[in-house]
Design a protein around this motif. Structure first.
Motif, PDB file in Angstrom:
ATOM      1  N   LEU A  81      79.313 -21.009 -19.038  1.00  0.00           N
ATOM      2  CA  LEU A  81      78.358 -20.007 -19.323  1.00  0.00           C
ATOM      3  C   LEU A  81      77.019 -20.308 -18.979  1.00  0.00           C
ATOM      4  CD1 LEU A  81      78.937 -16.793 -21.389  1.00  0.00           C
ATOM      5  CD2 LEU A  81      76.845 -18.144 -21.758  1.00  0.00           C
ATOM      6  N   GLN A 102      77.862 -10.622 -31.042  1.00  0.00           N
ATOM      7  CA  GLN A 102      77.324 -10.110 -29.760  1.00  0.00           C
ATOM      8  C   GLN A 102      75.909  -9.340 -30.302  1.00  0.00           C
ATOM      9  OE1 GLN A 102      77.321 -10.672 -26.665  1.00  0.00           O
ATOM     10  NE2 GLN A 102      75.992  -9.090 -25.977  1.00  0.00           N
ATOM     11  N   PHE A 121      77.588  -3.219 -20.107  1.00  0.00           N
ATOM     12  CA  PHE A 121      77.565  -4.685 -20.287  1.00  0.00           C
ATOM     13  C   PHE A 121      77.737  -4.823 -21.814  1.00  0.00           C
ATOM     14  CE2 PHE A 121      75.896  -8.592 -21.747  1.00  0.00           C
ATOM     15  CZ  PHE A 121      76.563  -9.309 -20.956  1.00  0.00           C
ATOM     16  N   ILE A 132      67.772  -7.862 -17.954  1.00  0.00           N
ATOM     17  CA  ILE A 132      67.103  -7.991 -19.301  1.00  0.00           C
ATOM     18  C   ILE A 132      65.702  -8.561 -19.213  1.00  0.00           C
ATOM     19  CG2 ILE A 132      66.964  -8.831 -21.557  1.00  0.00           C
ATOM     20  CD1 ILE A 132      69.957  -8.498 -21.898  1.00  0.00           C
ATOM     21  N   ILE A 149      73.016 -11.115 -31.275  1.00  0.00           N
ATOM     22  CA  ILE A 149      72.438 -11.649 -30.032  1.00  0.00           C
ATOM     23  C   ILE A 149      71.441 -10.505 -29.570  1.00  0.00           C
ATOM     24  CG2 ILE A 149      72.480 -12.561 -27.691  1.00  0.00           C
ATOM     25  CD1 ILE A 149      75.263 -13.480 -27.966  1.00  0.00           C
ATOM     26  N   THR A 150      71.944  -9.336 -29.536  1.00  0.00           N
ATOM     27  CA  THR A 150      71.030  -8.193 -29.133  1.00  0.00           C
ATOM     28  C   THR A 150      69.978  -7.920 -30.118  1.00  0.00           C
ATOM     29  OG1 THR A 150      72.345  -6.498 -30.298  1.00  0.00           O
ATOM     30  CG2 THR A 150      73.045  -7.025 -27.890  1.00  0.00           C
ATOM     31  N   GLN A 204      80.443 -13.210 -16.413  1.00  0.00           N
ATOM     32  CA  GLN A 204      79.595 -12.556 -17.389  1.00  0.00           C
ATOM     33  C   GLN A 204      78.318 -12.618 -16.778  1.00  0.00           C
ATOM     34  OE1 GLN A 204      77.804 -13.912 -20.926  1.00  0.00           O
ATOM     35  NE2 GLN A 204      78.737 -12.234 -22.080  1.00  0.00           N
ATOM     36  N   GLN A 205      77.778 -13.884 -16.432  1.00  0.00           N
ATOM     37  CA  GLN A 205      76.446 -14.140 -16.342  1.00  0.00           C
ATOM     38  C   GLN A 205      76.109 -13.660 -14.938  1.00  0.00           C
ATOM     39  OE1 GLN A 205      73.932 -14.999 -18.094  1.00  0.00           O
ATOM     40  NE2 GLN A 205      75.382 -14.977 -19.785  1.00  0.00           N
ATOM     41  N   GLY A 232      79.646  -8.191 -22.494  1.00  0.00           N
ATOM     42  CA  GLY A 232      79.095  -8.883 -23.553  1.00  0.00           C
ATOM     43  C   GLY A 232      79.872  -9.525 -24.586  1.00  0.00           C
ATOM     44  N   TRP A 251      82.988 -13.232 -25.142  1.00  0.00           N
ATOM     45  CA  TRP A 251      82.885 -14.070 -26.236  1.00  0.00           C
ATOM     46  C   TRP A 251      84.195 -13.858 -27.128  1.00  0.00           C
ATOM     47  CZ3 TRP A 251      79.728 -17.743 -26.007  1.00  0.00           C
ATOM     48  CH2 TRP A 251      78.605 -17.596 -25.449  1.00  0.00           C
ATOM     49  N   ASN A 289      71.089  -1.876 -25.408  1.00  0.00           N
ATOM     50  CA  ASN A 289      72.064  -3.055 -25.431  1.00  0.00           C
ATOM     51  C   ASN A 289      72.647  -3.130 -26.887  1.00  0.00           C
ATOM     52  OD1 ASN A 289      73.298  -5.247 -24.801  1.00  0.00           O
ATOM     53  ND2 ASN A 289      71.506  -6.646 -24.663  1.00  0.00           N
ATOM     54  N   ASN A 311      71.268 -11.083 -17.551  1.00  0.00           N
ATOM     55  CA  ASN A 311      69.777 -11.818 -17.679  1.00  0.00           C
ATOM     56  C   ASN A 311      68.852 -11.477 -16.971  1.00  0.00           C
ATOM     57  OD1 ASN A 311      70.311 -12.560 -20.574  1.00  0.00           O
ATOM     58  ND2 ASN A 311      71.695 -14.181 -19.653  1.00  0.00           N
ATOM     59  N   ILE A 369      67.366 -10.772 -29.598  1.00  0.00           N
ATOM     60  CA  ILE A 369      66.404 -10.567 -28.443  1.00  0.00           C
ATOM     61  C   ILE A 369      65.386  -9.337 -28.782  1.00  0.00           C
ATOM     62  CG2 ILE A 369      66.398  -9.579 -26.224  1.00  0.00           C
ATOM     63  CD1 ILE A 369      69.346 -10.638 -25.946  1.00  0.00           C
TER      64      ILE A 369
HETATM   65  C1  BGC Z   1      75.278 -13.049 -22.903  1.00  0.00           C
HETATM   66  C2  BGC Z   1      73.840 -13.339 -22.879  1.00  0.00           C
HETATM   67  C3  BGC Z   1      72.904 -12.124 -22.696  1.00  0.00           C
HETATM   68  C4  BGC Z   1      73.555 -11.282 -23.892  1.00  0.00           C
HETATM   69  C5  BGC Z   1      72.706  -9.870 -23.871  1.00  0.00           C
HETATM   70  C6  BGC Z   1      75.483 -12.437 -24.167  1.00  0.00           C
HETATM   71  O1  BGC Z   1      77.111 -11.883 -24.289  1.00  0.00           O
HETATM   72  O2  BGC Z   1      76.087 -14.284 -23.092  1.00  0.00           O
HETATM   73  O3  BGC Z   1      73.530 -14.369 -21.914  1.00  0.00           O
HETATM   74  O4  BGC Z   1      71.725 -12.595 -22.963  1.00  0.00           O
HETATM   75  O5  BGC Z   1      74.710 -11.034 -23.987  1.00  0.00           O
HETATM   76  O6  BGC Z   1      73.004  -9.079 -24.945  1.00  0.00           O
END
Ligand code: BGC
Length: 460
Positions: free
Chosen positions: A399, A142, A367, A280, A145-146, A271-272, A372, A376, A308, A277, A149
């Motif tokens: 998801l 996770q 989140f 964000i 992912i951040t 979650q969604q 977040g 997962w 985040n 999103n 982004i």
């Molecule tokens: C979500 C993503 C989201 C991201 C943001 C993830 O856990 O599945 O959809 O963009 O977190 O940090």
């Protein structure tokens, strides 16, 4: 080898797999900076623009389906390498596209990479991590992912500012100044290449190896990441569980899989439906329309991205100590509070204050340490190895479908029902999520994947 070298090795392995998350984050965020430039260059109408944006999601869905079959056939490692190739091809392909068709195809290929990585990376980590550190290690994914982004925002911003310069070379003038969206996509090939090389060096998942009857190889690999005694016990547990599930012929249709499948799908969708999103990606325009920010979209995107990222560390530090349920319930309480309050500010027209900014950041922070990472984590730890890939793929597919629904309907809802109602709808889904976590989700901290089978997979 001593305990610290085992820990070192396992950290390296899980860190490498988590880079799939970085590419997931980068690929999904890069489009937000590139879209207006592409739109201007190819004079896109709204329909083609919609295709370009949704092509990534279409690819994701294909990728998730592929992983459901592939990673049991060719293994977790090769599937992860495939995702790295997809990201690499997509980054280069997008940057060299001279019309919309190749660009859309290249975006679909990147989406396939995201779809594959979103199933196989956290699942591989779950299969490798020691039980008492599994939550923490899936949280790395996770975190990645951040970071992805944020990196996309920074690299887009850097390229936009570079494009203000004059270059002597005609190629650089064309590539950076005139068609800045090309390097925006190309940048992705750098982390993709690094990911590809790093994945080459990590071993296959021992749990998958046991599943395909390669016990000796599984044993060898386990011995490189656990102390000998522990490796032996774990291998026996894995084998016992594998025999049990083939003996009982556990499949996705088995009654015993229904509860974990329900939990995984509901958590993924909710979650969604918290609106993450939407917030964000539309956060900066929400601030703009509320009169807080004029032209500082990027600054606000970076602030949201940084909060985040930072708050994900709380999950990393505490998820194996306080448990999944504690983080979910605490985070959801903050999420519900901030969404309800944001709706109230829009309803009463008090949106011009700094309070709105604070509430949105509170939402992101909550989140980041709960929904977040923990979504997962749970999706990837509750299924028996025999059906794990297929079950995780179904949850991840749910998801991505929810991502699509929110992306599709959020602007429409905002326009038709207004911001207050939109925030309250997200709050309502989060309230459902709170009670679902309270009543149905069971604590999984510290349990081995094999022990989990007796918690979730009730006898039929
Ligand atoms: C979500 C993503 C989201 C991201 C943001 C993830 O856990 O599945 O959809 O963009 O977190 O940090």
């Amino acid at each position: 080898m001593n305990n610290s070298s085992f820990a070192h090795r396992i950290n390296y392995i899980c860190f490498t797999a988590s880079l799939g998350g970085l590419l997931f984050g980068f690929d999904t965020a890069v489009i937000s900076g590139a879209i207006n430039l592409v739109k201007a260059q190819f004079s896109l109408d709204a329909l083609v623009e919609g295709w370009l944006v949704s092509s990534g999601l279409a690819g994701c869905i294909i990728g998730v389906f592929m992983t459901g079959f592939l990673s049991d056939r060719i293994g977790r490692k090769k599937t992860m390498m495939l995702s790295a190739w997809m990201f690499l091809i997509s980054g280069i392909g997008c940057s060299l596209s001279f019309s919309m068709v190749p660009l859309i195809i290249a975006r679909i290929i990147g989406g396939i990479g995201v779809g594959i990585a979103s199933v196989v990376s956290p699942m591989y980590i779950a299969e490798f991590a020691p039980a008492d550190k599994r939550g923490r290690m899936i949280s790395y994914y996770q975190l990645s992912i951040t970071v992805g982004i944020l990196l996309a925002y920074f690299s887009n911003a850097l390229l936009v500012s570079l494009s203000q310069n004059n270059f002597e070379s005609a190629v650089l003038t064309w590539f950076i100044k005139e068609e800045t969206w090309r390097p925006m996509f190309l940048v992705m090939s750098i982390p993709s290449f690094i990911f590809l090389i790093m994945v080459l060096k990590i071993p296959e998942s021992p749990r998958w190896l046991v599943l395909i009857n390669k016990r000796d190889k599984a044993e060898r690999i386990l011995n490189t990441v656990r102390a000998p005694k522990q490796a032996e016990v774990e291998l026996q547990d894995i084998e016992k569980a594998a025999k049990k599930s083939t003996g009982e012929k556990i499949s996705l249709l088995s009654k015993s899989i229904r509860l974990p499948l329900l939990i995984g799908i509901v958590l993924a969708v909710l979650q969604q439906l918290s609106g993450i999103n939407a917030i964000i990606y539309y956060g900066p325009s929400i601030f703009k329309s509320a009169g807080i920010a004029d032209n500082n979209a990027l600054l606000f995107q970076v602030i949201i991205g940084a909060v985040n990222l930072l708050f994900t560390f709380i999950a990393i530090r505490s998820v194996d100590k306080y448990g999944r349920r504690f983080l979910l319930l605490t985070g959801l309480t903050g999420i519900i509070f901030s969404l309800l309050f944001c709706g109230f500010l829009f309803y009463t027209g008090h949106t011009g204050s700094i309070l709105l900014l604070f509430l949105i950041l509170l939402f992101i922070a909550c989140f980041a340490f709960s929904l977040g990472p923990v979504t997962w984590i749970i999706i990837n730890e509750i299924f028996p190895t025999a059906v794990r890939v297929k079950a995780v793929s179904i949850c991840t597919l749910a998801l991505w479908i929810a991502v699509w629904i929110v992306g599709q309907f959020f602007p429409w809802l905002l326009e038709k029902a207004g911001a207050a109602v939109t925030f309250w709808i997200f709050a309502a889904f989060s309230i459902i999520n709170f009670f679902f976590c309270l009543k149905v989700v069971k604590e999984t901290k510290g349990k081995s994947l094999e022990e989990m089978e007796s918690v979730f997979v009730v006898p039929h």
